[in-house]
Motif scaffolding. Structure first.
Motif, PDB file in Angstrom:
ATOM      1  N   SER A 115       0.833  -1.200   0.000  1.00 48.90           N
ATOM      2  CA  SER A 115       0.000   0.000   0.000  1.00 48.90           C
ATOM      3  C   SER A 115       0.864   1.245   0.000  1.00 48.90           C
ATOM      4  CB  SER A 115      -0.900   0.027   1.236  1.00 48.90           C
ATOM      5  OG  SER A 115      -1.860  -0.998   1.189  1.00 48.90           O
ATOM      6  N   ARG A 116       0.386   2.279  -0.656  1.00 50.58           N
ATOM      7  CA  ARG A 116       1.001   3.598  -0.573  1.00 50.58           C
ATOM      8  C   ARG A 116      -0.079   4.594  -0.188  1.00 50.58           C
ATOM      9  NH1 ARG A 116       1.723   8.219  -3.485  1.00 50.58           N
ATOM     10  NH2 ARG A 116       3.667   9.344  -3.061  1.00 50.58           N
ATOM     11  N   VAL A 117       0.180   5.348   0.899  1.00 47.04           N
ATOM     12  CA  VAL A 117      -0.815   6.281   1.415  1.00 47.04           C
ATOM     13  C   VAL A 117      -0.184   7.651   1.584  1.00 47.04           C
ATOM     14  CG1 VAL A 117      -2.414   6.794   3.308  1.00 47.04           C
ATOM     15  CG2 VAL A 117      -1.982   4.397   2.651  1.00 47.04           C
ATOM     16  N   ASP A 118      -0.839   8.678   1.017  1.00 45.09           N
ATOM     17  CA  ASP A 118      -0.461  10.063   1.263  1.00 45.09           C
ATOM     18  C   ASP A 118      -1.241  10.549   2.478  1.00 45.09           C
ATOM     19  OD1 ASP A 118       1.400  10.675  -0.764  1.00 45.09           O
ATOM     20  OD2 ASP A 118      -0.211  10.796  -2.231  1.00 45.09           O
ATOM     21  N   GLU A 177       8.558   8.182   2.870  1.00 46.08           N
ATOM     22  CA  GLU A 177       9.165   8.979   1.806  1.00 46.08           C
ATOM     23  C   GLU A 177       9.724  10.273   2.396  1.00 46.08           C
ATOM     24  OE1 GLU A 177       6.836   9.640  -1.677  1.00 46.08           O
ATOM     25  OE2 GLU A 177       5.740   7.754  -1.474  1.00 46.08           O
ATOM     26  N   VAL A 178      10.942  10.640   1.964  1.00 46.15           N
ATOM     27  CA  VAL A 178      11.557  11.896   2.399  1.00 46.15           C
ATOM     28  C   VAL A 178      12.175  12.579   1.184  1.00 46.15           C
ATOM     29  CG1 VAL A 178      12.044  11.001   4.723  1.00 46.15           C
ATOM     30  CG2 VAL A 178      13.791  10.840   2.944  1.00 46.15           C
ATOM     31  N   LEU A 225       4.536   5.405   3.141  1.00 46.64           N
ATOM     32  CA  LEU A 225       3.792   6.572   3.598  1.00 46.64           C
ATOM     33  C   LEU A 225       4.508   7.854   3.200  1.00 46.64           C
ATOM     34  CD1 LEU A 225       3.048   5.337   7.219  1.00 46.64           C
ATOM     35  CD2 LEU A 225       1.487   5.246   5.273  1.00 46.64           C
ATOM     36  N   ARG A 226       3.714   8.827   2.798  1.00 45.11           N
ATOM     37  CA  ARG A 226       4.228  10.162   2.554  1.00 45.11           C
ATOM     38  C   ARG A 226       3.434  11.136   3.410  1.00 45.11           C
ATOM     39  NH1 ARG A 226       4.057  13.735  -3.042  1.00 45.11           N
ATOM     40  NH2 ARG A 226       5.333  15.462  -2.291  1.00 45.11           N
ATOM     41  N   PHE A 227       4.144  11.926   4.203  1.00 45.66           N
ATOM     42  CA  PHE A 227       3.518  12.901   5.086  1.00 45.66           C
ATOM     43  C   PHE A 227       3.737  14.297   4.508  1.00 45.66           C
ATOM     44  CE2 PHE A 227       4.607   9.215   7.625  1.00 45.66           C
ATOM     45  CZ  PHE A 227       3.442   8.993   8.353  1.00 45.66           C
ATOM     46  N   HIS A 228       2.653  15.052   4.384  1.00 48.47           N
ATOM     47  CA  HIS A 228       2.733  16.317   3.668  1.00 48.47           C
ATOM     48  C   HIS A 228       2.952  17.519   4.579  1.00 48.47           C
ATOM     49  CE1 HIS A 228       1.541  15.118  -0.517  1.00 48.47           C
ATOM     50  NE2 HIS A 228       1.235  14.018   0.163  1.00 48.47           N
ATOM     51  N   ASP A 229       2.543  17.436   5.839  1.00 51.97           N
ATOM     52  CA  ASP A 229       2.649  18.594   6.727  1.00 51.97           C
ATOM     53  C   ASP A 229       3.934  18.548   7.538  1.00 51.97           C
ATOM     54  OD1 ASP A 229       0.221  19.793   5.990  1.00 51.97           O
ATOM     55  OD2 ASP A 229      -0.897  18.403   7.273  1.00 51.97           O
TER      56      ASP A 229
END
Length: 369
Positions: A92-95, A144-145, A117-121
Protein backbone atom coordinates in the motif's frame (compact mmCIF):
# COMPACT_ATOMS: atom_id res chain seq x y z
CA UNK A 1 20.75 -3.60 15.93
CA UNK A 2 17.55 -3.35 13.88
CA UNK A 3 18.15 -3.26 10.15
CA UNK A 4 16.62 -0.45 8.08
CA UNK A 5 16.02 -0.43 4.34
CA UNK A 6 17.39 2.15 1.91
CA UNK A 7 15.14 2.92 -1.06
CA UNK A 8 15.83 5.39 -3.86
CA UNK A 9 12.99 7.03 -5.83
CA UNK A 10 13.79 7.87 -9.47
CA UNK A 11 10.54 9.66 -10.29
CA UNK A 12 12.01 13.16 -10.04
CA UNK A 13 15.66 12.32 -10.71
CA UNK A 14 15.47 13.68 -14.27
CA UNK A 15 18.72 13.39 -16.19
CA UNK A 16 20.37 11.80 -13.15
CA UNK A 17 18.16 8.71 -13.19
CA UNK A 18 20.69 6.27 -14.57
CA UNK A 19 23.56 7.54 -12.42
CA UNK A 20 21.44 7.53 -9.25
CA UNK A 21 20.23 4.00 -9.98
CA UNK A 22 23.78 2.76 -10.53
CA UNK A 23 24.90 4.37 -7.28
CA UNK A 24 22.04 2.70 -5.38
CA UNK A 25 22.86 -0.69 -6.88
CA UNK A 26 26.53 -0.28 -5.97
CA UNK A 27 25.55 0.55 -2.38
CA UNK A 28 23.28 -2.52 -2.29
CA UNK A 29 20.11 -0.56 -1.66
CA UNK A 30 17.12 -2.72 -0.91
CA UNK A 31 14.86 -1.10 -3.53
CA UNK A 32 14.76 1.21 -6.55
CA UNK A 33 11.43 2.92 -7.19
CA UNK A 34 9.86 4.42 -10.31
CA UNK A 35 6.48 4.97 -11.96
CA UNK A 36 7.98 3.98 -15.33
CA UNK A 37 8.66 0.26 -15.93
CA UNK A 38 11.47 1.24 -18.32
CA UNK A 39 13.50 2.60 -15.38
CA UNK A 40 13.34 -0.83 -13.72
CA UNK A 41 14.33 -2.84 -16.77
CA UNK A 42 17.76 -4.41 -16.58
CA UNK A 43 18.29 -3.84 -12.85
CA UNK A 44 20.12 -6.74 -11.16
CA UNK A 45 18.30 -9.22 -8.91
CA UNK A 46 20.15 -7.85 -5.87
CA UNK A 47 17.69 -4.95 -5.72
CA UNK A 48 13.89 -4.98 -5.45
CA UNK A 49 12.32 -3.23 -8.43
CA UNK A 50 9.34 -1.21 -7.20
CA UNK A 51 6.68 0.20 -9.51
CA UNK A 52 4.43 2.99 -8.19
CA UNK A 53 0.96 3.08 -9.70
CA UNK A 54 -0.06 6.72 -10.20
CA UNK A 55 -3.10 6.32 -12.45
CA UNK A 56 -6.66 5.43 -11.55
CA UNK A 57 -6.27 1.91 -12.95
CA UNK A 58 -3.57 -0.72 -12.61
CA UNK A 59 -1.41 -0.99 -15.74
CA UNK A 60 -1.79 -4.05 -17.90
CA UNK A 61 1.95 -4.77 -17.73
CA UNK A 62 4.15 -4.37 -14.66
CA UNK A 63 7.36 -4.91 -16.61
CA UNK A 64 10.19 -6.27 -14.47
CA UNK A 65 8.66 -5.02 -11.21
CA UNK A 66 9.00 -7.29 -8.19
CA UNK A 67 6.77 -5.10 -6.03
CA UNK A 68 3.88 -2.82 -6.97
CA UNK A 69 2.76 0.05 -4.73
CA UNK A 70 -0.95 0.70 -5.12
CA UNK A 71 -3.53 2.97 -3.55
CA UNK A 72 -5.69 0.68 -1.39
CA UNK A 73 -8.74 2.91 -1.91
CA UNK A 74 -8.55 3.18 -5.71
CA UNK A 75 -6.89 -0.12 -6.57
CA UNK A 76 -7.98 -2.50 -3.83
CA UNK A 77 -6.50 -4.55 -1.02
CA UNK A 78 -2.86 -5.61 -1.64
CA UNK A 79 -3.53 -9.19 -0.56
CA UNK A 80 -6.33 -9.50 -3.12
CA UNK A 81 -4.23 -7.92 -5.85
CA UNK A 82 -1.39 -10.36 -5.17
CA UNK A 83 -3.82 -13.24 -5.62
CA UNK A 84 -4.92 -11.84 -8.96
CA UNK A 85 -1.35 -11.30 -10.20
CA UNK A 86 0.80 -14.34 -9.27
CA UNK A 87 4.51 -13.67 -8.93
CA UNK A 88 4.10 -9.97 -8.06
CA UNK A 89 4.08 -8.58 -4.53
CA UNK A 90 1.80 -5.68 -3.67
CA UNK A 91 2.06 -3.01 -1.00
CA UNK A 92 0.00 0.00 0.00
CA UNK A 93 1.00 3.60 -0.57
CA UNK A 94 -0.81 6.28 1.42
CA UNK A 95 -0.46 10.06 1.26
CA UNK A 96 -1.19 11.36 4.77
CA UNK A 97 -2.77 14.77 4.39
CA UNK A 98 -5.63 14.84 6.91
CA UNK A 99 -7.38 12.87 9.64
CA UNK A 100 -9.09 10.49 7.21
CA UNK A 101 -5.88 9.55 5.41
CA UNK A 102 -4.13 9.18 8.77
CA UNK A 103 -6.80 6.68 9.83
CA UNK A 104 -6.28 4.83 6.55
CA UNK A 105 -2.52 4.71 7.14
CA UNK A 106 -3.05 3.30 10.65
CA UNK A 107 -5.37 0.64 9.23
CA UNK A 108 -2.96 -0.40 6.47
CA UNK A 109 0.14 -0.69 8.68
CA UNK A 110 -1.76 -3.12 10.89
CA UNK A 111 -2.87 -5.27 7.95
CA UNK A 112 -0.41 -5.10 5.07
CA UNK A 113 2.95 -6.73 4.46
CA UNK A 114 4.37 -3.35 3.40
CA UNK A 115 3.11 0.22 3.61
CA UNK A 116 4.83 3.25 2.07
CA UNK A 117 3.79 6.57 3.60
CA UNK A 118 4.23 10.16 2.55
CA UNK A 119 3.52 12.90 5.09
CA UNK A 120 2.73 16.32 3.67
CA UNK A 121 2.65 18.59 6.73
CA UNK A 122 5.75 19.79 8.64
CA UNK A 123 4.89 17.88 11.81
CA UNK A 124 5.98 14.45 12.98
CA UNK A 125 2.87 13.75 15.04
CA UNK A 126 1.15 11.75 12.23
CA UNK A 127 4.24 9.53 11.93
CA UNK A 128 4.24 9.03 15.70
CA UNK A 129 0.59 7.97 15.56
CA UNK A 130 1.19 5.52 12.71
CA UNK A 131 4.21 3.97 14.42
CA UNK A 132 2.20 3.55 17.62
CA UNK A 133 -0.66 1.97 15.67
CA UNK A 134 1.78 -0.47 14.05
CA UNK A 135 3.33 -1.62 17.32
CA UNK A 136 3.28 -5.42 17.35
CA UNK A 137 2.26 -5.74 13.70
CA UNK A 138 4.33 -7.87 11.33
CA UNK A 139 4.36 -5.51 8.34
CA UNK A 140 7.10 -3.08 7.39
CA UNK A 141 6.77 0.69 7.08
CA UNK A 142 8.76 2.82 4.64
CA UNK A 143 8.48 6.62 4.70
CA UNK A 144 9.17 8.98 1.81
CA UNK A 145 11.56 11.90 2.40
CA UNK A 146 13.01 14.65 0.25
CA UNK A 147 16.23 15.34 2.16
CA UNK A 148 18.90 13.64 4.25
CA UNK A 149 18.00 15.80 7.25
CA UNK A 150 14.40 14.65 7.02
CA UNK A 151 15.61 11.04 6.87
CA UNK A 152 17.63 11.53 10.05
CA UNK A 153 14.57 12.83 11.87
CA UNK A 154 12.26 10.05 10.67
CA UNK A 155 14.69 7.41 11.92
CA UNK A 156 14.41 8.68 15.51
CA UNK A 157 10.65 9.30 15.80
CA UNK A 158 9.35 7.40 18.85
CA UNK A 159 12.93 6.09 19.23
CA UNK A 160 12.21 3.38 16.63
CA UNK A 161 11.35 5.17 13.38
CA UNK A 162 10.16 3.36 10.25
CA UNK A 163 11.65 0.17 8.83
CA UNK A 164 12.97 1.95 5.77
CA UNK A 165 13.50 5.33 4.13
CA UNK A 166 12.68 6.18 0.51
CA UNK A 167 14.58 9.24 -0.73
CA UNK A 168 13.88 11.44 -3.73
CA UNK A 169 17.48 12.42 -4.54
CA UNK A 170 18.63 15.76 -5.84
CA UNK A 171 21.45 14.13 -7.78
CA UNK A 172 24.36 11.68 -7.57
CA UNK A 173 25.83 11.41 -4.08
CA UNK A 174 22.54 11.56 -2.21
CA UNK A 175 22.23 7.78 -2.18
CA UNK A 176 25.63 7.56 -0.47
CA UNK A 177 24.55 10.13 2.12
CA UNK A 178 21.33 8.23 2.78
CA UNK A 179 23.21 4.97 3.29
CA UNK A 180 25.51 6.66 5.80
CA UNK A 181 22.54 7.93 7.81
CA UNK A 182 20.34 4.82 7.67
CA UNK A 183 23.07 2.25 8.21
CA UNK A 184 25.02 4.17 10.77
CA UNK A 185 25.21 2.11 13.92
CA UNK A 186 26.75 2.49 17.32
CA UNK A 187 28.86 -0.63 17.86
CA UNK A 188 30.03 -1.76 21.26
CA UNK A 189 33.40 -0.65 22.59
CA UNK A 190 35.96 -2.94 24.17
CA UNK A 191 36.38 -1.80 27.75
CA UNK A 192 39.34 -2.92 29.86
CA UNK A 193 39.86 -3.10 33.60
CA UNK A 194 42.33 -0.48 34.82
CA UNK A 195 44.16 -0.45 38.12
CA UNK A 196 44.47 2.84 40.00
CA UNK A 197 48.11 3.66 40.80
CA UNK A 198 47.60 6.98 42.56
CA UNK A 199 45.56 10.14 43.07
CA UNK A 200 46.94 13.66 43.45
CA UNK A 201 45.54 17.08 44.30
CA UNK A 202 46.75 19.32 41.47
CA UNK A 203 45.47 22.80 42.32
CA UNK A 204 42.65 24.57 40.54
CA UNK A 205 41.64 24.88 36.90
CA UNK A 206 38.68 24.80 34.60
CA UNK A 207 36.59 21.68 34.41
CA UNK A 208 33.70 20.89 32.06
CA UNK A 209 30.31 19.45 32.91
CA UNK A 210 28.76 17.95 29.79
CA UNK A 211 24.97 18.36 29.90
CA UNK A 212 23.35 16.13 27.31
CA UNK A 213 19.83 16.13 25.87
CA UNK A 214 19.36 12.53 27.03
CA UNK A 215 18.43 10.77 30.25
CA UNK A 216 21.59 8.81 30.98
CA UNK A 217 21.58 5.44 32.72
CA UNK A 218 23.00 4.61 36.13
CA UNK A 219 25.85 2.67 34.50
CA UNK A 220 26.33 5.15 31.66
CA UNK A 221 28.74 8.01 31.16
CA UNK A 222 31.38 9.30 28.77
CA UNK A 223 35.01 8.35 28.28
CA UNK A 224 37.50 11.02 29.34
CA UNK A 225 41.28 11.10 29.50
CA UNK A 226 44.34 13.32 29.49
CA UNK A 227 45.94 11.15 26.79
CA UNK A 228 44.31 10.04 23.58
CA UNK A 229 45.55 6.46 23.90
CA UNK A 230 43.62 5.80 27.11
CA UNK A 231 40.26 7.05 28.42
CA UNK A 232 38.42 6.38 31.70
CA UNK A 233 34.65 6.03 32.09
CA UNK A 234 33.17 8.94 34.06
CA UNK A 235 29.63 8.15 35.19
CA UNK A 236 26.54 10.31 34.84
CA UNK A 237 25.00 12.12 37.81
CA UNK A 238 22.30 9.48 38.19
CA UNK A 239 23.22 8.43 41.71
CA UNK A 240 21.86 10.16 44.84
CA UNK A 241 23.66 13.07 46.44
CA UNK A 242 22.91 14.32 49.97
CA UNK A 243 23.16 18.05 49.26
CA UNK A 244 21.74 18.48 45.76
CA UNK A 245 19.29 16.82 43.36
CA UNK A 246 20.45 14.38 40.72
CA UNK A 247 21.19 15.61 37.21
CA UNK A 248 20.52 12.52 35.07
CA UNK A 249 21.51 14.36 31.89
CA UNK A 250 24.97 15.37 33.15
CA UNK A 251 28.48 14.00 33.29
CA UNK A 252 30.91 15.99 35.43
CA UNK A 253 33.55 15.03 32.97
CA UNK A 254 36.97 16.53 33.60
CA UNK A 255 39.48 19.27 32.91
CA UNK A 256 38.79 21.23 29.74
CA UNK A 257 41.82 19.90 27.82
CA UNK A 258 40.65 16.27 28.27
CA UNK A 259 39.83 14.05 25.35
CA UNK A 260 36.42 12.43 24.90
CA UNK A 261 34.91 10.38 22.10
CA UNK A 262 32.59 12.26 19.76
CA UNK A 263 31.98 8.96 17.94
CA UNK A 264 33.79 5.64 17.63
CA UNK A 265 36.66 7.11 15.68
CA UNK A 266 37.03 10.79 16.46
CA UNK A 267 38.02 12.45 19.71
CA UNK A 268 37.20 15.99 20.82
CA UNK A 269 38.57 18.13 23.59
CA UNK A 270 35.90 18.81 26.20
CA UNK A 271 36.29 22.54 25.58
CA UNK A 272 35.38 21.99 21.91
CA UNK A 273 31.93 20.61 22.67
CA UNK A 274 29.03 22.96 22.01
CA UNK A 275 25.23 22.86 22.11
CA UNK A 276 24.27 20.54 19.26
CA UNK A 277 27.54 18.59 19.29
CA UNK A 278 27.50 14.82 19.59
CA UNK A 279 29.31 12.81 22.23
CA UNK A 280 29.43 9.05 22.69
CA UNK A 281 27.62 7.73 25.76
CA UNK A 282 29.07 4.43 26.97
CA UNK A 283 27.67 1.83 29.37
CA UNK A 284 29.65 -0.38 31.70
CA UNK A 285 29.12 -3.37 29.40
CA UNK A 286 30.51 -1.49 26.38
CA UNK A 287 27.22 -0.61 24.72
CA UNK A 288 27.22 2.84 23.18
CA UNK A 289 24.91 5.46 21.72
CA UNK A 290 25.48 8.95 20.35
CA UNK A 291 23.83 11.67 22.45
CA UNK A 292 23.36 15.34 21.72
CA UNK A 293 25.10 17.94 23.87
CA UNK A 294 22.73 20.58 25.19
CA UNK A 295 25.25 22.65 27.11
CA UNK A 296 28.81 22.57 28.40
CA UNK A 297 29.44 24.26 31.76
CA UNK A 298 33.04 25.35 32.26
CA UNK A 299 33.89 26.61 35.75
CA UNK A 300 37.00 26.97 37.92
CA UNK A 301 37.22 24.24 40.54
CA UNK A 302 39.84 22.34 42.58
CA UNK A 303 41.22 19.47 40.51
CA UNK A 304 42.23 15.88 41.20
CA UNK A 305 44.52 13.78 39.01
CA UNK A 306 43.82 10.04 38.84
CA UNK A 307 46.56 7.76 37.50
CA UNK A 308 45.88 4.21 36.33
CA UNK A 309 47.50 1.44 34.35
CA UNK A 310 46.00 -0.93 31.77
CA UNK A 311 46.74 -4.67 31.62
CA UNK A 312 49.13 -4.04 28.71
CA UNK A 313 51.08 -1.48 30.73
CA UNK A 314 49.54 1.61 29.07
CA UNK A 315 49.65 4.53 31.53
CA UNK A 316 46.39 6.50 31.82
CA UNK A 317 45.42 9.72 33.52
CA UNK A 318 42.29 11.78 33.97
CA UNK A 319 41.94 15.10 35.77
CA UNK A 320 38.54 15.73 37.33
CA UNK A 321 36.96 18.11 39.78
CA UNK A 322 38.30 17.45 43.28
CA UNK A 323 35.02 16.45 44.90
CA UNK A 324 33.60 13.13 46.00
CA UNK A 325 30.40 13.53 43.95
CA UNK A 326 32.49 13.18 40.76
CA UNK A 327 32.37 9.47 40.05
CA UNK A 328 33.96 6.85 37.82
CA UNK A 329 32.74 3.39 36.91
CA UNK A 330 34.42 0.11 37.72
CA UNK A 331 33.82 -3.42 36.40
CA UNK A 332 30.21 -4.50 36.76
CA UNK A 333 29.06 -0.90 36.94
CA UNK A 334 30.43 -0.34 40.45
CA UNK A 335 30.43 3.39 41.21
CA UNK A 336 33.55 4.96 42.75
CA UNK A 337 33.62 8.42 44.31
CA UNK A 338 36.75 9.99 42.85
CA UNK A 339 38.15 11.37 46.12
CA UNK A 340 37.85 7.96 47.81
CA UNK A 341 39.90 6.11 45.21
CA UNK A 342 43.09 4.44 46.35
CA UNK A 343 45.86 2.45 44.65
CA UNK A 344 44.65 -0.99 43.66
CA UNK A 345 41.05 0.03 42.95
CA UNK A 346 39.71 -1.07 39.57
CA UNK A 347 38.12 1.23 36.99
CA UNK A 348 36.81 0.81 33.47
CA UNK A 349 38.54 2.37 30.49
CA UNK A 350 39.03 2.19 26.77
CA UNK A 351 42.28 2.10 24.80
CA UNK A 352 41.77 3.65 21.33
CA UNK A 353 45.31 2.56 20.50
CA UNK A 354 46.32 5.30 18.03
CA UNK A 355 47.59 8.85 18.20
CA UNK A 356 45.37 11.76 17.21
CA UNK A 357 45.62 14.78 14.97
CA UNK A 358 42.67 17.23 15.18
CA UNK A 359 40.73 14.31 16.64
CA UNK A 360 41.35 11.84 13.84
CA UNK A 361 43.35 8.63 14.41
CA UNK A 362 46.78 8.77 12.81
CA UNK A 363 49.94 6.66 12.92
CA UNK A 364 52.76 9.03 13.82
CA UNK A 365 55.19 9.71 16.64
CA UNK A 366 53.45 11.43 19.56
CA UNK A 367 54.35 11.45 23.25
CA UNK A 368 51.72 12.64 25.72
CA UNK A 369 53.12 12.87 29.22
Amino acid sequence: MRERDCWIDLRQAGEWRRGVAEEAVHLRFEAIVSDDPADLAGLPPTVTRVLVVTGAELPGDFGDADLVLADPVRHGDPARLAGEHPGVRFGSRVDVTDAASLDLACERVRRDELTVLRFHDPTHIPLEIVLAAADGADGRIVTEVTSIDEASVHLTVLERGPDGIMLRPGGPGDATKLAEVVRRGSPDLDLVTLTVTGIRHVGSGERACVDTCSHLGRDEGILVGSRSRGLLLCVSETHPLPYMPMRPFRVNAGAIMSYTLADHERTRYLCELRAGSTVLAVRADGRTRPVTVGRVKIETRPLLAIDAVAPDGEQLNVIVQDDWHVRLLGPGGVVHNSTELKPGDELLGHLPGRERHVGYPIDELCHEL
